[in-house]
Design a protein around this motif. Structure first.
Motif, PDB file in Angstrom:
ATOM      1  N   LEU A 137      20.172  26.815  50.831  1.00 16.24           N
ATOM      2  CA  LEU A 137      21.208  26.378  49.886  1.00 16.24           C
ATOM      3  C   LEU A 137      22.398  27.333  50.033  1.00 16.24           C
ATOM      4  O   LEU A 137      22.252  28.541  49.816  1.00 16.24           O
ATOM      5  CB  LEU A 137      20.654  26.439  48.454  1.00 16.24           C
ATOM      6  CG  LEU A 137      21.674  26.257  47.321  1.00 16.24           C
ATOM      7  CD1 LEU A 137      22.323  24.870  47.372  1.00 16.24           C
ATOM      8  CD2 LEU A 137      20.993  26.460  45.961  1.00 16.24           C
ATOM      9  N   VAL A 138      23.534  26.783  50.410  1.00 17.56           N
ATOM     10  CA  VAL A 138      24.720  27.632  50.599  1.00 17.56           C
ATOM     11  C   VAL A 138      25.768  27.277  49.552  1.00 17.56           C
ATOM     12  O   VAL A 138      26.315  26.171  49.557  1.00 17.56           O
ATOM     13  CB  VAL A 138      25.327  27.466  52.017  1.00 17.56           C
ATOM     14  CG1 VAL A 138      26.499  28.422  52.203  1.00 17.56           C
ATOM     15  CG2 VAL A 138      24.272  27.690  53.091  1.00 17.56           C
ATOM     16  N   HIS A 139      26.013  28.212  48.647  1.00 16.26           N
ATOM     17  CA  HIS A 139      27.058  28.042  47.642  1.00 16.26           C
ATOM     18  C   HIS A 139      28.358  28.539  48.265  1.00 16.26           C
ATOM     19  O   HIS A 139      28.599  29.751  48.330  1.00 16.26           O
ATOM     20  CB  HIS A 139      26.762  28.911  46.415  1.00 16.26           C
ATOM     21  CG  HIS A 139      25.555  28.508  45.649  1.00 16.26           C
ATOM     22  ND1 HIS A 139      25.494  27.344  44.906  1.00 16.26           N
ATOM     23  CD2 HIS A 139      24.359  29.115  45.474  1.00 16.26           C
ATOM     24  CE1 HIS A 139      24.315  27.264  44.312  1.00 16.26           C
ATOM     25  NE2 HIS A 139      23.609  28.317  44.646  1.00 16.26           N
ATOM     26  N   ASN A 140      29.172  27.601  48.718  1.00 16.32           N
ATOM     27  CA  ASN A 140      30.422  28.000  49.368  1.00 16.32           C
ATOM     28  C   ASN A 140      31.653  27.517  48.604  1.00 16.32           C
ATOM     29  O   ASN A 140      32.718  28.124  48.693  1.00 16.32           O
ATOM     30  CB  ASN A 140      30.443  27.447  50.808  1.00 16.32           C
ATOM     31  CG  ASN A 140      31.843  27.395  51.379  1.00 16.32           C
ATOM     32  OD1 ASN A 140      32.372  28.397  51.844  1.00 16.32           O
ATOM     33  ND2 ASN A 140      32.481  26.224  51.308  1.00 16.32           N
ATOM     34  N   ALA A 141      31.504  26.431  47.825  1.00 19.58           N
ATOM     35  CA  ALA A 141      32.668  25.861  47.120  1.00 19.58           C
ATOM     36  C   ALA A 141      33.344  26.945  46.296  1.00 19.58           C
ATOM     37  O   ALA A 141      32.672  27.761  45.652  1.00 19.58           O
ATOM     38  CB  ALA A 141      32.222  24.716  46.213  1.00 19.58           C
ATOM     39  N   GLY A 142      34.652  26.967  46.333  1.00 26.25           N
ATOM     40  CA  GLY A 142      35.368  27.973  45.553  1.00 26.25           C
ATOM     41  C   GLY A 142      36.818  27.576  45.389  1.00 26.25           C
ATOM     42  O   GLY A 142      37.359  26.809  46.198  1.00 26.25           O
ATOM     43  N   ILE A 143      37.426  28.062  44.323  1.00 24.49           N
ATOM     44  CA  ILE A 143      38.844  27.780  44.079  1.00 24.49           C
ATOM     45  C   ILE A 143      39.557  29.061  43.647  1.00 24.49           C
ATOM     46  O   ILE A 143      38.918  30.021  43.212  1.00 24.49           O
ATOM     47  CB  ILE A 143      39.039  26.693  42.986  1.00 24.49           C
ATOM     48  CG1 ILE A 143      38.402  27.134  41.653  1.00 24.49           C
ATOM     49  CG2 ILE A 143      38.496  25.354  43.440  1.00 24.49           C
ATOM     50  CD1 ILE A 143      38.776  26.240  40.463  1.00 24.49           C
ATOM     51  N   THR A 144      40.869  29.052  43.803  1.00 25.36           N
ATOM     52  CA  THR A 144      41.696  30.126  43.230  1.00 25.36           C
ATOM     53  C   THR A 144      42.691  29.488  42.257  1.00 25.36           C
ATOM     54  O   THR A 144      43.140  28.355  42.482  1.00 25.36           O
ATOM     55  CB  THR A 144      42.506  30.874  44.322  1.00 25.36           C
ATOM     56  OG1 THR A 144      43.206  29.906  45.103  1.00 25.36           O
ATOM     57  CG2 THR A 144      41.625  31.698  45.226  1.00 25.36           C
ATOM     58  N   ARG A 145      43.000  30.171  41.193  1.00 27.70           N
ATOM     59  CA  ARG A 145      44.061  29.767  40.252  1.00 27.70           C
ATOM     60  C   ARG A 145      44.769  31.058  39.852  1.00 27.70           C
ATOM     61  O   ARG A 145      44.551  31.590  38.769  1.00 27.70           O
ATOM     62  CB  ARG A 145      43.483  29.082  38.999  1.00 27.70           C
ATOM     63  CG  ARG A 145      42.749  27.790  39.231  1.00 27.70           C
ATOM     64  CD  ARG A 145      43.714  26.622  39.529  1.00 27.70           C
ATOM     65  NE  ARG A 145      42.971  25.374  39.710  1.00 27.70           N
ATOM     66  CZ  ARG A 145      42.497  24.932  40.878  1.00 27.70           C
ATOM     67  NH1 ARG A 145      42.702  25.633  41.993  1.00 27.70           N
ATOM     68  NH2 ARG A 145      41.835  23.784  40.953  1.00 27.70           N
ATOM     69  N   ASP A 146      45.593  31.575  40.774  1.00 30.52           N
ATOM     70  CA  ASP A 146      46.124  32.934  40.618  1.00 30.52           C
ATOM     71  C   ASP A 146      47.242  33.028  39.579  1.00 30.52           C
ATOM     72  O   ASP A 146      48.134  32.184  39.528  1.00 30.52           O
ATOM     73  CB  ASP A 146      46.683  33.445  41.966  1.00 30.52           C
ATOM     74  CG  ASP A 146      45.612  33.560  43.049  1.00 30.52           C
ATOM     75  OD1 ASP A 146      44.434  33.312  42.745  1.00 30.52           O
ATOM     76  OD2 ASP A 146      45.975  33.896  44.193  1.00 30.52           O
ATOM     77  N   ARG A 147      47.222  34.024  38.798  1.00 28.40           N
ATOM     78  CA  ARG A 147      48.259  34.467  37.857  1.00 28.40           C
ATOM     79  C   ARG A 147      47.880  35.869  37.409  1.00 28.40           C
ATOM     80  O   ARG A 147      46.688  36.164  37.294  1.00 28.40           O
ATOM     81  CB  ARG A 147      48.303  33.615  36.576  1.00 28.40           C
ATOM     82  CG  ARG A 147      48.846  32.219  36.674  1.00 28.40           C
ATOM     83  CD  ARG A 147      50.350  32.169  36.509  1.00 28.40           C
ATOM     84  NE  ARG A 147      50.852  30.836  36.836  1.00 28.40           N
ATOM     85  CZ  ARG A 147      50.905  29.829  35.985  1.00 28.40           C
ATOM     86  NH1 ARG A 147      50.525  30.006  34.727  1.00 28.40           N
ATOM     87  NH2 ARG A 147      51.371  28.659  36.343  1.00 28.40           N
ATOM     88  N   ARG A 148      48.871  36.683  37.102  1.00 27.03           N
ATOM     89  CA  ARG A 148      48.525  37.959  36.460  1.00 27.03           C
ATOM     90  C   ARG A 148      47.894  37.662  35.093  1.00 27.03           C
ATOM     91  O   ARG A 148      48.236  36.654  34.468  1.00 27.03           O
ATOM     92  CB  ARG A 148      49.788  38.798  36.279  1.00 27.03           C
ATOM     93  CG  ARG A 148      50.216  39.461  37.564  1.00 27.03           C
ATOM     94  CD  ARG A 148      51.587  40.056  37.429  1.00 27.03           C
ATOM     95  NE  ARG A 148      52.020  40.536  38.728  1.00 27.03           N
ATOM     96  CZ  ARG A 148      51.920  41.807  39.122  1.00 27.03           C
ATOM     97  NH1 ARG A 148      51.439  42.715  38.309  1.00 27.03           N
ATOM     98  NH2 ARG A 148      52.301  42.169  40.329  1.00 27.03           N
ATOM     99  N   LEU A 149      47.063  38.554  34.616  1.00 27.60           N
ATOM    100  CA  LEU A 149      46.323  38.295  33.380  1.00 27.60           C
ATOM    101  C   LEU A 149      47.261  37.967  32.224  1.00 27.60           C
ATOM    102  O   LEU A 149      46.992  37.052  31.431  1.00 27.60           O
ATOM    103  CB  LEU A 149      45.451  39.512  33.022  1.00 27.60           C
ATOM    104  CG  LEU A 149      44.594  39.336  31.777  1.00 27.60           C
ATOM    105  CD1 LEU A 149      43.571  38.209  31.959  1.00 27.60           C
ATOM    106  CD2 LEU A 149      43.879  40.637  31.416  1.00 27.60           C
TER     107      LEU A 149
END
Ligand SMILES: NC(=O)c1ccc[n+]([C@@H]2O[C@H](COP(=O)([O-])OP(=O)(O)OC[C@H]3O[C@@H](n4cnc5c(N)ncnc54)[C@H](O)[C@@H]3O)[C@@H](O)[C@H]2O)c1
Length: 454
Positions: free
Chosen positions: A291-303
């Protein structure tokens, strides 16, 4: 996205110009191909002082290289430093490698074999920990596309004496073109390895077909429509697995194209769906070997500028869905004994990154998951749990990074270039090998020894 600088330094005028300007000189890395599966040259086997383990020569032979104790131009050097237990003993490390390090062929490999630093003997612990600093420094200075790693063999805890037997799959990977973008890493093998049959810890599962070691296993890869996930699906299919490629329904067309190309089954499914684990189990009625968990996303912003929904979506996709589906699939027995779980962290989860508090938190969480669950999953289910932590990999995700940050990401590592999706895929395939039973709870950076978080 093409690395134009790498092409430029591959030409004579480009090399001349960039050398004069003192710019980085990335070497063209050789990856695995069917025609050239091995490094080009012999393997020089050296020992610092006296070895503390048996079976090193046998384990080295699984690399497919000619093992010798003298070579003019070795493609790989393995230094057995398992017996180094004092500061004075470190002199043997210098004495062994100093005379030969220059003779290593371009694109060569240095692997130092060590042991786990002892909690009861601070002299041994100091000497063995010293090997880590040594290897990381060597990785930074050898250049010409060569790499250096440390593999720790758990000497003290193996019943009946220490053996390098369980290191076979790891040495096969590190001493081959498959590990082209891995350098400066420390891999700690475990002695409480599960095995596929009984989980009794009697040793690694032997491979029956070396050309297709995953034959008979079903592998599910999330986020497999494109990028790293598509490469992982491709390499696991190459290694003989039946592959189920999962991605969001919105990526169905791309997913089906990828699956068709690989002879895989497409599973359009959002991994965050509440019934995701049930639907995965239904798609794999005979269970999952990988089982390979590869899905990923970015939603970049400073905190300070980050709304709660951007925070939550990244944690949900990159971490929470991984925790949830892993728990449910293990509990249901969908992941079979001898199974492999491989998750995807990131060097951002190790080093941190401006604008990525959410992403880095999610990826650091993956590291926590792997370290905690690995030993328990082995004991209770006969399953290993590991993670890859990619650095700068050439994909759509990094193509979207602004130019100057992108260039910095590419060059700020010992190999002065970005990696390819296949580099991450080869690392996943190493974790997935049936005889990688002693590789558990590990996080392997596939980052060319990035300076970030080093
Ligand atoms: N590219 C890099 O340099 C890099 C570096 C470090 C870590 N990573 C990690 O590697 C993994 C793959 O990265 P990539 O560069 O190939 O990214 P990518 O954006 O090219 O591919 C990610 C895939 O995941 C799928 N996906 C996203 N959300 C999903 C969901 N809810 N359910 C199912 N599928 C979903 C996307 O549709 C896409 O096909 C990610 O986890 C990423 O964080 C990448």
């Amino acid at each position: 996205m093409a690395d134009r600088y790498l092409h430029l330094t591959g030409t004579a005028p480009g090399r001349f110009l960039t050398r004069r300007l003192g710019l980085p000189q990335p070497a063209a890395l050789r990856r695995w191909t069917l025609e050239t599966p091995h490094l080009d040259g012999p393997l020089l086997h050296l020992t610092a002082g006296a070895s503390a383990v048996t079976g090193v020569a046998e384990a080295l032979r699984t690399s497919g290289l000619t093992v010798t104790e003298r070579a003019d131009r070795p493609a790989a050097i393995v230094l057995d430093a398992t017996g180094v237990a004092t500061a004075a003993g470190l002199g043997d490390v210098h004495a062994a490698l100093h005379p030969v390090v220059r003779s290593l062929a371009p694109g060569g490999r240095i692997v130092v074999l060590g042991t786990v630093p002892s909690p009861d003997d601070h002299h041994q612990a100091a000497a063995q920990q010293a090997l880590e600093g040594f290897v990381r420094s060597l990785g930074k200075e050898i250049g010409r596309g060569s790499t250096a790693q440390l593999v720790r063999i758990p000497v003290a805890r193996i019943p009946g004496g220490a053996s390098a037997h369980a290191a076979g799959s790891t040495l096969r990977f590190l001493l081959s073109p498959r590990s082209a973008y891995v350098s400066g890493q420390v891999i700690e093998l475990t002695s409480t390895a599960p095995d596929s049959g009984s989980g009794s810890g009697s040793g690694p599962t032997p491979i029956t077909d070396p050309a297709a070691p995953l034959t008979g296993r079903t592998a599910l890869v999330t986020g497999a429509a494109r990028g790293i996930g598509a490469a992982v699906a491709s390499v696991l299919a190459r290694d003989g697995a039946r592959v189920i490629a999962l991605d969001v329904p919105g990526a169905r067309e791309e997913l089906e194209r990828t699956a068709d190309r690989l002879g895989a089954t497409a599973l359009p499914l959002d991994i965050t769906a509440p019934d995701a684990a049930d639907r995965i189990a239904a798609a794999a009625p005979d269970g999952l070997g990988v089982l390979v968990h590869n899905a990923g996303i970015t939603r970049d912003r400073r905190l300070a500028n980050m709304p709660a929904d951007r925070w939550a979506s990244v944690i949900e996709v990159n971490l929470d869905s991984v925790l949830r589906t892993t728990d449910e699939l293990l509990k249901a027995g969908t992941i079979t004994r001898g199974g492999r779980i491989v998750a995807t962290a990131s060097i951002a989860g190790i080093a941190g990154n401006t604008g990525q508090t959410n992403y880095a938190a999610s990826k650091a969480g993956i590291i926590g998951l792997v370290r905690s669950l690995g030993p328990r999953a082995a004991a209770e289910h006969g399953v290993t749990v590991n993670a890859v932590a990619p650095g700068f990999i050439e994909t759509k995700m990094t193509a979207a990074v602004p130019l100057f940050i992108r260039e910095a990401g590419r060059r700020m590592n010992s190999l002065s270039q970005g990696g390819l999706p296949v580099d991450v895929a080869e690392a996943v395939a190493w974790f997935a090998q049936p005889d990688s039973t002693a590789v558990n709870g590990q996080v392997l950076r596939v980052c060319g020894q990035s300076l970030l978080g080093a």
